[in-house]
Design a protein around this motif. Structure first.
Motif, mmCIF file in Angstrom:
data_model
loop_
_atom_site.group_PDB
_atom_site.id
_atom_site.type_symbol
_atom_site.label_atom_id
_atom_site.label_comp_id
_atom_site.label_asym_id
_atom_site.label_seq_id
_atom_site.Cartn_x
_atom_site.Cartn_y
_atom_site.Cartn_z
ATOM 1 N N LEU A 155 0.824 -1.208 0.000
ATOM 2 C CA LEU A 155 0.000 0.000 0.000
ATOM 3 C C LEU A 155 0.859 1.261 0.000
ATOM 4 O O LEU A 155 0.571 2.234 -0.708
ATOM 5 N N THR A 156 1.925 1.248 0.788
ATOM 6 C CA THR A 156 2.833 2.403 0.808
ATOM 7 C C THR A 156 3.476 2.604 -0.560
ATOM 8 O O THR A 156 3.609 3.736 -1.039
ATOM 9 N N ALA A 157 3.865 1.501 -1.204
ATOM 10 C CA ALA A 157 4.466 1.590 -2.537
ATOM 11 C C ALA A 157 3.483 2.186 -3.535
ATOM 12 O O ALA A 157 3.849 3.020 -4.378
ATOM 13 N N MET A 158 2.213 1.794 -3.453
ATOM 14 C CA MET A 158 1.195 2.344 -4.326
ATOM 15 C C MET A 158 0.999 3.843 -4.077
ATOM 16 O O MET A 158 0.898 4.643 -5.006
ATOM 17 N N ARG A 159 0.949 4.222 -2.798
ATOM 18 C CA ARG A 159 0.736 5.635 -2.461
ATOM 19 C C ARG A 159 1.905 6.496 -2.922
ATOM 20 O O ARG A 159 1.718 7.630 -3.378
ATOM 21 N N ASN A 160 3.114 5.954 -2.830
ATOM 22 C CA ASN A 160 4.285 6.659 -3.353
ATOM 23 C C ASN A 160 4.185 6.832 -4.866
ATOM 24 O O ASN A 160 4.488 7.905 -5.403
ATOM 25 N N ALA A 161 3.766 5.770 -5.541
ATOM 26 C CA ALA A 161 3.657 5.819 -6.999
ATOM 27 C C ALA A 161 2.633 6.846 -7.440
ATOM 28 O O ALA A 161 2.865 7.635 -8.371
ATOM 29 N N VAL A 162 1.462 6.864 -6.795
ATOM 30 C CA VAL A 162 0.406 7.813 -7.154
ATOM 31 C C VAL A 162 0.863 9.246 -6.892
ATOM 32 O O VAL A 162 0.600 10.158 -7.686
ATOM 33 N N THR A 163 1.577 9.453 -5.784
ATOM 34 C CA THR A 163 2.106 10.789 -5.493
ATOM 35 C C THR A 163 3.041 11.251 -6.602
ATOM 36 O O THR A 163 2.997 12.411 -7.019
#
Length: 293
Positions: free
Chosen positions: A144-152
């Motif tokens: 989830l953190t990796a996804m949130r970083n990617a979207v940012t």
């Protein structure tokens, strides 16, 4: 106000939408439908003015991704809606399920699947898990953190609505992590706190809204999440920088932070995003002139 913007005023602007349930809705005399209506209005306003919308989540029929896809199908978006799925979600699906979502969005958007490190992968590039297999909590949190970083990284700004204070997946509430990632990236974050939840708590901490205006909404509000404690001091210390990035006037910021009228919140946000687009496009033009000068 958004009616005053040119039809393609948000060309080149990508906006991440962060939304989750708010336990404050009943106390505010609202229902989940009001929150979804606000999201739909905001997304529609961004797309109509040429912007791109990015949402990270799952494909469950009752989830926000499915809701947004349904709304977008009603008016189209010229492939400017992006659904980003973390590894921990799409590995539970079959190839056919993800392919069907991609086909459904073929004319109005795209579905991007990420690996555990947040990098895009092709649908054909993974084997789905046994549906009965449980993923360890730390693997889910990391995904989830990796996804949130990617979207940012994909976006120019982020809009925050609602937000769980407890019962969240990962190391902290998703809304909070997404807010902090956006702040750390030096990008604007818009806190639509009129629907309560963490969005209101964050607007309260960051400031920019008269205390008297917040007082009425604070009455009966559920306690702030304990997860906020470690970041409160940081948010207060850099609040001036955070507020300087949102391109809102003081009056507009009050409306965004407190209103639960979908059209009003959407109008204020799109107006501010138009100013952001003007600054970004102006900087790009200056850069191009420098190259040719």
């Amino acid at each position: 106000m958004s009616d005053l913007l040119a039809p393609r005023a948000l060309d080149g602007i990508s906006v991440a939408i962060s939304i989750s349930e708010s336990e404050d809705l009943p106390r505010l005399g609202l229902a989940e439908a009001h929150l979804r209506l606000a999201v739909a209005e905001i997304v529609r306003a961004i797309l109509v003015h040429g912007g791109r919308v990015i949402y990270g989540g799952h494909l469950a029929p009752s989830g926000y991704t499915a809701f947004l896809i349904g709304e977008i199908e009603r008016f189209g978006s010229d492939r400017r809606f992006v659904s980003v799925m973390p590894w921990s979600e799409h590995v539970k699906l079959t190839f056919q399920q993800v392919w069907a979502a991609r086909q459904r969005l073929a004319s109005s958007g795209e579905v991007i699947c990420l690996d555990a490190d947040g990098k895009p992968i092709e649908v054909e590039g993974w084997i789905s898990l046994d549906r009965d297999q449980e993923l360890p909590p730390d693997i889910i949190a990391g995904s989830l953190t990796a996804m949130r970083n990617a979207v940012t990284g994909m976006s120019d700004a982020r809009v925050i609505l609602g937000g769980k204070r407890r019962g969240f997946l990962g190391t902290m509430p998703g809304i909070l992590e997404e807010t902090m990632l956006t702040v750390d990236a030096g990008k604007p974050v818009f806190l639509a706190g009129g629907f309560g939840g963490l969005a209101f708590d964050l607007a309260d901490i960051v400031g920019g809204v008269p205390d008297a205006a917040l007082a009425a909404l604070r009455v009966g509000m559920a306690p702030k999440s304990e997860a906020l404690s470690p970041v409160c001091a940081k948010l207060r210390d850099i609040s001036v920088d955070i507020l300087a990035r949102d391109h809102l006037t003081e009056s507009e910021r009050v409306h965004v932070a407190l209103s639960h009228r979908a059209s009003e919140v959407a109008s204020m946000l799109v107006t501010a995003l138009g100013r952001l687009a003007g600054c970004k496009n102006g900087a790009n033009n200056n850069l191009q002139e420098g190259r040719h000068g």
